[in-house]
Design a protein around this motif. Structure first.
Motif, PDB file in Angstrom:
ATOM      1  N   GLY A  88     -13.408   8.965  21.901  1.00 58.21           N
ATOM      2  CA  GLY A  88     -13.970   7.325  22.107  1.00 58.21           C
ATOM      3  C   GLY A  88     -14.304   7.023  20.828  1.00 58.21           C
ATOM      4  N   LYS A  89     -14.245   8.164  19.771  1.00 56.41           N
ATOM      5  CA  LYS A  89     -14.836   7.914  18.650  1.00 56.41           C
ATOM      6  C   LYS A  89     -13.561   7.075  17.565  1.00 56.41           C
ATOM      7  CE  LYS A  89     -18.678  10.649  18.166  1.00 56.41           C
ATOM      8  NZ  LYS A  89     -18.554  11.619  19.512  1.00 56.41           N
ATOM      9  N   ARG A  90     -13.863   6.297  16.782  1.00 58.29           N
ATOM     10  CA  ARG A  90     -13.151   5.571  15.962  1.00 58.29           C
ATOM     11  C   ARG A  90     -12.696   6.460  14.697  1.00 58.29           C
ATOM     12  NH1 ARG A  90     -10.494   1.487  15.189  1.00 58.29           N
ATOM     13  NH2 ARG A  90     -10.969  -0.225  16.828  1.00 58.29           N
ATOM     14  N   GLY A  91     -11.512   6.370  14.329  1.00 58.75           N
ATOM     15  CA  GLY A  91     -11.210   7.482  13.294  1.00 58.75           C
ATOM     16  C   GLY A  91     -10.033   6.793  12.312  1.00 58.75           C
ATOM     17  N   THR A  92      -9.919   7.254  11.358  1.00 57.31           N
ATOM     18  CA  THR A  92      -8.825   6.680  10.423  1.00 57.31           C
ATOM     19  C   THR A  92      -7.948   7.811   9.896  1.00 57.31           C
ATOM     20  OG1 THR A  92     -10.629   5.005   9.437  1.00 57.31           O
ATOM     21  CG2 THR A  92      -8.612   5.289   8.178  1.00 57.31           C
ATOM     22  N   ALA A  93      -6.489   7.224  10.153  1.00 59.68           N
ATOM     23  CA  ALA A  93      -5.558   8.316   9.684  1.00 59.68           C
ATOM     24  C   ALA A  93      -4.926   7.669   8.429  1.00 59.68           C
ATOM     25  CB  ALA A  93      -4.502   8.303  10.733  1.00 59.68           C
ATOM     26  N   ILE A  94      -4.968   8.521   7.274  1.00 59.16           N
ATOM     27  CA  ILE A  94      -4.391   7.914   6.027  1.00 59.16           C
ATOM     28  C   ILE A  94      -3.164   8.771   5.907  1.00 59.16           C
ATOM     29  CG2 ILE A  94      -4.622   7.881   3.390  1.00 59.16           C
ATOM     30  CD1 ILE A  94      -7.854   7.367   4.388  1.00 59.16           C
ATOM     31  N   THR A  95      -2.200   8.242   5.161  1.00 55.88           N
ATOM     32  CA  THR A  95      -0.827   8.868   4.925  1.00 55.88           C
ATOM     33  C   THR A  95      -0.580   8.586   3.512  1.00 55.88           C
ATOM     34  OG1 THR A  95      -0.081   8.839   7.112  1.00 55.88           O
ATOM     35  CG2 THR A  95       1.580   9.527   5.141  1.00 55.88           C
ATOM     36  N   PHE A  96      -0.428   9.568   2.451  1.00 54.53           N
ATOM     37  CA  PHE A  96       0.077   9.253   1.055  1.00 54.53           C
ATOM     38  C   PHE A  96       1.727   9.309   1.080  1.00 54.53           C
ATOM     39  CE2 PHE A  96      -3.697  11.086  -1.319  1.00 54.53           C
ATOM     40  CZ  PHE A  96      -4.382   9.887  -1.093  1.00 54.53           C
ATOM     41  N   ILE A  97       2.146   8.451   0.514  1.00 49.99           N
ATOM     42  CA  ILE A  97       3.693   8.426   0.344  1.00 49.99           C
ATOM     43  C   ILE A  97       3.980   8.230  -0.987  1.00 49.99           C
ATOM     44  CG2 ILE A  97       4.142   7.699   2.699  1.00 49.99           C
ATOM     45  CD1 ILE A  97       5.070   5.028   1.614  1.00 49.99           C
ATOM     46  N   THR A  98       5.062   8.828  -1.705  1.00 45.85           N
ATOM     47  CA  THR A  98       5.728   8.467  -2.906  1.00 45.85           C
ATOM     48  C   THR A  98       6.451   7.510  -2.614  1.00 45.85           C
ATOM     49  OG1 THR A  98       7.309  10.196  -2.714  1.00 45.85           O
ATOM     50  CG2 THR A  98       5.238  10.781  -3.706  1.00 45.85           C
ATOM     51  N   PRO A  99       7.125   6.753  -3.639  1.00 49.41           N
ATOM     52  CA  PRO A  99       7.908   5.505  -3.432  1.00 49.41           C
ATOM     53  C   PRO A  99       9.115   5.670  -2.651  1.00 49.41           C
ATOM     54  CG  PRO A  99       6.973   5.562  -5.777  1.00 49.41           C
ATOM     55  CD  PRO A  99       6.309   6.688  -5.012  1.00 49.41           C
ATOM     56  N   SER A 100       9.499   7.062  -3.048  1.00 51.17           N
ATOM     57  CA  SER A 100      10.922   7.436  -2.128  1.00 51.17           C
ATOM     58  C   SER A 100      10.703   7.649  -0.985  1.00 51.17           C
ATOM     59  CB  SER A 100      11.487   8.579  -3.305  1.00 51.17           C
ATOM     60  OG  SER A 100      10.830   9.634  -3.270  1.00 51.17           O
ATOM     61  N   GLU A 101       9.318   7.876  -0.399  1.00 54.15           N
ATOM     62  CA  GLU A 101       9.327   8.362   0.886  1.00 54.15           C
ATOM     63  C   GLU A 101       9.083   7.052   1.816  1.00 54.15           C
ATOM     64  OE1 GLU A 101       7.291  12.710   0.192  1.00 54.15           O
ATOM     65  OE2 GLU A 101       5.979  10.806   0.267  1.00 54.15           O
ATOM     66  N   TYR A 102       9.241   5.890   1.320  1.00 51.57           N
ATOM     67  CA  TYR A 102       8.795   4.903   2.160  1.00 51.57           C
ATOM     68  C   TYR A 102       9.929   4.765   3.331  1.00 51.57           C
ATOM     69  CZ  TYR A 102       8.314  -0.085   3.166  1.00 51.57           C
ATOM     70  OH  TYR A 102       8.187  -1.275   4.396  1.00 51.57           O
ATOM     71  N   ARG A 103      11.200   5.038   3.228  1.00 49.96           N
ATOM     72  CA  ARG A 103      12.137   5.217   4.323  1.00 49.96           C
ATOM     73  C   ARG A 103      11.615   5.909   5.525  1.00 49.96           C
ATOM     74  NH1 ARG A 103      17.571   3.123   3.291  1.00 49.96           N
ATOM     75  NH2 ARG A 103      18.114   4.747   4.959  1.00 49.96           N
ATOM     76  N   LYS A 104      11.079   7.203   4.927  1.00 50.43           N
ATOM     77  CA  LYS A 104      10.763   8.095   5.907  1.00 50.43           C
ATOM     78  C   LYS A 104       9.620   7.709   6.799  1.00 50.43           C
ATOM     79  CE  LYS A 104      10.247  13.070   5.573  1.00 50.43           C
ATOM     80  NZ  LYS A 104      10.114  14.030   4.876  1.00 50.43           N
ATOM     81  N   LEU A 105       8.465   6.931   6.120  1.00 49.26           N
ATOM     82  CA  LEU A 105       7.546   6.234   6.585  1.00 49.26           C
ATOM     83  C   LEU A 105       7.964   5.498   7.622  1.00 49.26           C
ATOM     84  CD1 LEU A 105       4.357   6.459   6.528  1.00 49.26           C
ATOM     85  CD2 LEU A 105       4.726   4.233   5.690  1.00 49.26           C
ATOM     86  N   MET A 106       8.809   4.828   7.306  1.00 49.17           N
ATOM     87  CA  MET A 106       9.031   3.593   8.285  1.00 49.17           C
ATOM     88  C   MET A 106       9.937   4.170   9.608  1.00 49.17           C
ATOM     89  SD  MET A 106       8.231   0.734   7.389  1.00 49.17           S
ATOM     90  CE  MET A 106       6.764   1.273   6.452  1.00 49.17           C
ATOM     91  N   HIS A 107      10.559   5.295   9.245  1.00 46.86           N
ATOM     92  CA  HIS A 107      10.990   5.796  10.567  1.00 46.86           C
ATOM     93  C   HIS A 107      10.072   6.453  11.216  1.00 46.86           C
ATOM     94  CE1 HIS A 107      13.825   8.599  12.684  1.00 46.86           C
ATOM     95  NE2 HIS A 107      12.941   9.935  12.146  1.00 46.86           N
ATOM     96  N   ILE A 108       9.113   7.218  10.726  1.00 52.65           N
ATOM     97  CA  ILE A 108       7.926   7.377  11.730  1.00 52.65           C
ATOM     98  C   ILE A 108       7.402   6.536  12.248  1.00 52.65           C
ATOM     99  CG2 ILE A 108       5.694   8.505  11.377  1.00 52.65           C
ATOM    100  CD1 ILE A 108       6.543  10.140   9.183  1.00 52.65           C
ATOM    101  N   GLN A 109       7.099   5.149  11.700  1.00 56.58           N
ATOM    102  CA  GLN A 109       6.301   4.287  12.321  1.00 56.58           C
ATOM    103  C   GLN A 109       7.231   3.689  13.475  1.00 56.58           C
ATOM    104  OE1 GLN A 109       4.331   1.680   9.968  1.00 56.58           O
ATOM    105  NE2 GLN A 109       5.259  -0.539  10.748  1.00 56.58           N
ATOM    106  N   ARG A 110       8.502   3.619  13.343  1.00 59.15           N
ATOM    107  CA  ARG A 110       9.320   3.236  14.501  1.00 59.15           C
ATOM    108  C   ARG A 110       9.370   4.436  15.564  1.00 59.15           C
ATOM    109  NH1 ARG A 110      12.913   1.839  10.625  1.00 59.15           N
ATOM    110  NH2 ARG A 110      14.045   3.654  10.764  1.00 59.15           N
ATOM    111  N   THR A 111       9.668   5.412  15.319  1.00 64.08           N
ATOM    112  CA  THR A 111       9.967   6.391  16.229  1.00 64.08           C
ATOM    113  C   THR A 111       8.586   6.642  16.934  1.00 64.08           C
ATOM    114  OG1 THR A 111      11.274   7.421  14.916  1.00 64.08           O
ATOM    115  CG2 THR A 111      10.877   8.668  16.831  1.00 64.08           C
ATOM    116  N   ALA A 112       7.478   6.692  16.365  1.00 63.61           N
ATOM    117  CA  ALA A 112       6.131   7.087  16.916  1.00 63.61           C
ATOM    118  C   ALA A 112       5.424   5.873  17.451  1.00 63.61           C
ATOM    119  CB  ALA A 112       5.368   7.473  15.927  1.00 63.61           C
ATOM    120  N   ASN A 113       6.285   4.643  17.246  1.00 65.63           N
ATOM    121  CA  ASN A 113       5.681   3.211  17.707  1.00 65.63           C
ATOM    122  C   ASN A 113       4.193   3.120  17.202  1.00 65.63           C
ATOM    123  OD1 ASN A 113       5.735   0.990  19.168  1.00 65.63           O
ATOM    124  ND2 ASN A 113       6.146   2.134  21.138  1.00 65.63           N
ATOM    125  N   ALA A 114       3.988   3.371  16.091  1.00 71.28           N
ATOM    126  CA  ALA A 114       2.786   3.383  15.166  1.00 71.28           C
ATOM    127  C   ALA A 114       2.509   2.108  14.735  1.00 71.28           C
ATOM    128  CB  ALA A 114       2.220   4.571  14.559  1.00 71.28           C
TER     129      ALA A 114
END
Ligand code: ADP
Ligand code: MG
Length: 549
Positions: free
Chosen positions: A338-364
């Protein structure tokens, strides 16, 4: 199933409901809602898929405790991948025990075996252990597992990742056929399914989808940052946050260690946690982390697995996780209970697509943010300090400091006294020099960002290396001792066998060279400017001709 909202609808006894109430659980978690009734009614085996922190221990622990008799026979065996997890599961189960004195014993390597032998001899109903140590006991004949009612494989995927498959198979082959098997795992790779098919009877599959877990309570953001700027970016984020009690995920043990060291060097209460650290040490670090004496833990996935700490304010992916599952898994460590938290992810410019994939698949939903600018940081720190001091004034919590105040007021102007006190208390906290520049991802420098680097740095050659038991820490300490130069200004230290390098701002470099001029041997100074070709030295660089100290 969605209708079930209370523990008393699951078929548990009043006795155990009382325990749950005492423990403070209000509502069953989804995996508990699904697992408990099955375990209490039918006889099938169970495969449960749910992420860390979803309450799996109580999901199997409550019904198992309900159905375990106090008769000195080992009826339950829980296998867990690591010592920490075995202890954690055993402790959670102990806390769920009713008045019937059921024995629960964690059994793991690294702990003297004698104590375990004594306890086992007296008869323990529930044994929670790591596969290696359980096998030890089976070989010694000090543990019998042929009258089990339940066998639980907890964090099964992790046990396979750690290479325990053979041990597990050996253990399973010594158990009685008519036990009930439960397998819990955050992911369901084919290897797990195979294991289940080989050893389990008819089974039910329970799945709590990660979507539920990527809880609304976790605020998810990402920063685009060049690899070489990650450390600086991290420091700024830590500094701008009011509270930062966090797990930082690194891809390798080495990275975790480096980051832990670098953060401590910069003055944070930080440490590293990974598989190369001894178990005793790991336990000590975790204990310190729980007590918040260590507030930042740089860890690998494996080491951090299952770490159950409720109040983490942040989880930070220092490198982007390998896949969506791992992302969900990692960020599930914050926004818990029940506590609020923050999740931070560092990406390098070339990892943008990977992040988008994660975002889609994890529904995040992962939002982009900008690294705080130095000006912003300093303004914010000033505001925070003004607020804190105003609070102290309001509450008059200044103990016996008034006499000193009168003393000072007798000799100096009030504004100067206050400024001096701030310098005394916060040192260079407000100094922009504390921060190095960060290039924006397109390679430009953020303009309002003043730092010593802009004046340029000098690469220093230090005639000490691994062979002299020299370390980064020692170099920083040595320079600090001789010159009082802040270790934060000593960057990019590389220690090789016979010598080391470091980048230091021009002015400080001169100061260091001067200070160490006297300290070399054979009339060779200990520290000199590196020649330009030494700037890109590789670890196999041919031996230095310089004499060592
Ligand atoms: P997992 O094994 O799925 O990672 P744990 O069983 O270790 O999760 O539980 C994580 C934390 O959540 C523990 O501190 C546990 O006491 C707590 N917890 C479990 N079930 C509940 C519940 N129904 N309500 C509140 N807290 C719970
Ligand atoms: Mg668990």
């Amino acid at each position: 199933m969605d209708k079930i909202n209370n523990f008393d609808e699951l078929g548990l006894s009043d006795e155990i409901l009382e325990v749950i109430k005492k423990k403070g659980f209000e509502k069953p978690s989804p995996i508990q809602t699904l697992t408990i009734p099955l375990l209490l009614t039918n006889e099938k085996d169970i495969i449960g898929q749910a992420q860390t922190g979803t309450g799996k221990t109580a999901a199997f622990g409550l019904p198992i405790i309900e159905n375990t008799e106090n008769n000195g026979i080992t009826q339950v065996l829980v296998l867990a991948p690591t010592r920490e997890l075995a202890i954690q599961v055993a402790e959670e189960m102990m806390s769920l025990r009713t008045n019937r004195e059921i024995g629960i014993l964690p059994v793991y390597g690294g702990q003297p075996i004698e104590g375990q032998l004594r306890r086992l001899k007296r008869g323990v109903e529930i044994v929670v252990g790591t596969p290696g140590r359980i096998l030890d006991h089976l070989k010694r004949g000090t543990l019998r597992i042929n009258q089990l009612s339940y066998l639980v494989l907890d964090e099964a995927d992790e046990m396979l990742n750690m290479g325990f498959i053979e041990d597990i198979e050996k253990i399973l082959s010594q158990t009685n056929k008519d036990k009930r098997m439960l397998l819990f795992s955050a992911t369901m790779p084919p290897r797990i399914v195979k294991l289940a098919q080989k050893f389990m009877g008819e089974y039910e599959e329970i799945k709590v989808s990660p979507k539920r877990l990527t809880v609304d309570l976790t605020d998810q953001i990402y920063f685009e940052v060049n690899s070489s700027d990650k450390f600086e970016a991290l420091c700024r984020i830590i500094d701008i946050e009011k509270e930062f009690y966090a797990l930082i995920f690194c891809r390798t043990k080495l990275k975790a260690q480096h980051l832990g060291n670098a953060l401590s060097d910069r003055g944070y209460d930080a440490a590293a946690l990974h598989g190369d650290i001894s178990q005793n040490q790991r336990e000590r670090i975790l204990d310190q982390f729980r007590k918040k004496r260590i507030r930042i833990l740089a860890a690998t996935d494996v080491a951090a697995r299952g770490i159950d700490i409720q109040e983490l304010t942040h989880v930070l992916n220092y490198s982007i996780p390998q896949d969506p599952n791992s992302y969900v898994h990692r960020i599930g460590r914050t926004g818990r209970a029940g506590k609020r938290g923050t999740a931070i992810t560092f990406i390098t410019p070339s990892e943008y697509r990977k992040l988008m994939h994660i975002q889609r698949t994890a529904n995040a939903e992962i939002r982009k943010e900008k690294i705080p600018k130095v000006k912003q940081l300093i303004n914010m720190k000033r505001k925070r300090i003004i607020k804190e001091i105003s609070e102290i004034i309001e509450k008059k919590t200044f103990d016996d400091n008034l006499p000193v105040a009168y003393d000072l007021l007798g000799d100096h102007k009030p504004d100067e006294i206050i400024a001096a006190l701030l310098t005394h208390a916060y040192k260079d906290d407000f100094s922009p020099e504390k921060y190095a520049k960060i290039r924006d991802v397109k390679g430009r420098t953020d303009k309002d960002n003043y730092s010593p680097d802009q004046k340029g740095t000098t690469r220093l050659f230090i005639a000490l290396g691994n062979k002299d038991n020299f370390t980064k820490r020692k170099l920083a300490d040595m320079i600090k001792k001789e010159t009082k130069i802040d270790s934060r200004l000593i960057r990019d230290i590389k220690v090789y066998d016979n010598f080391s390098f470091s980048d230091v701002p021009f002015a400080e470099a001169e100061q260091i060279i001067k200070a160490f001029r006297r300290m070399g041997r054979d009339n060779k100074p200990l520290v000199v400017k590196a020649k330009p070709e030494e700037k890109k030295v590789k670890p196999n660089f041919s031996r230095s001709k310089r004499k060592r100290r």
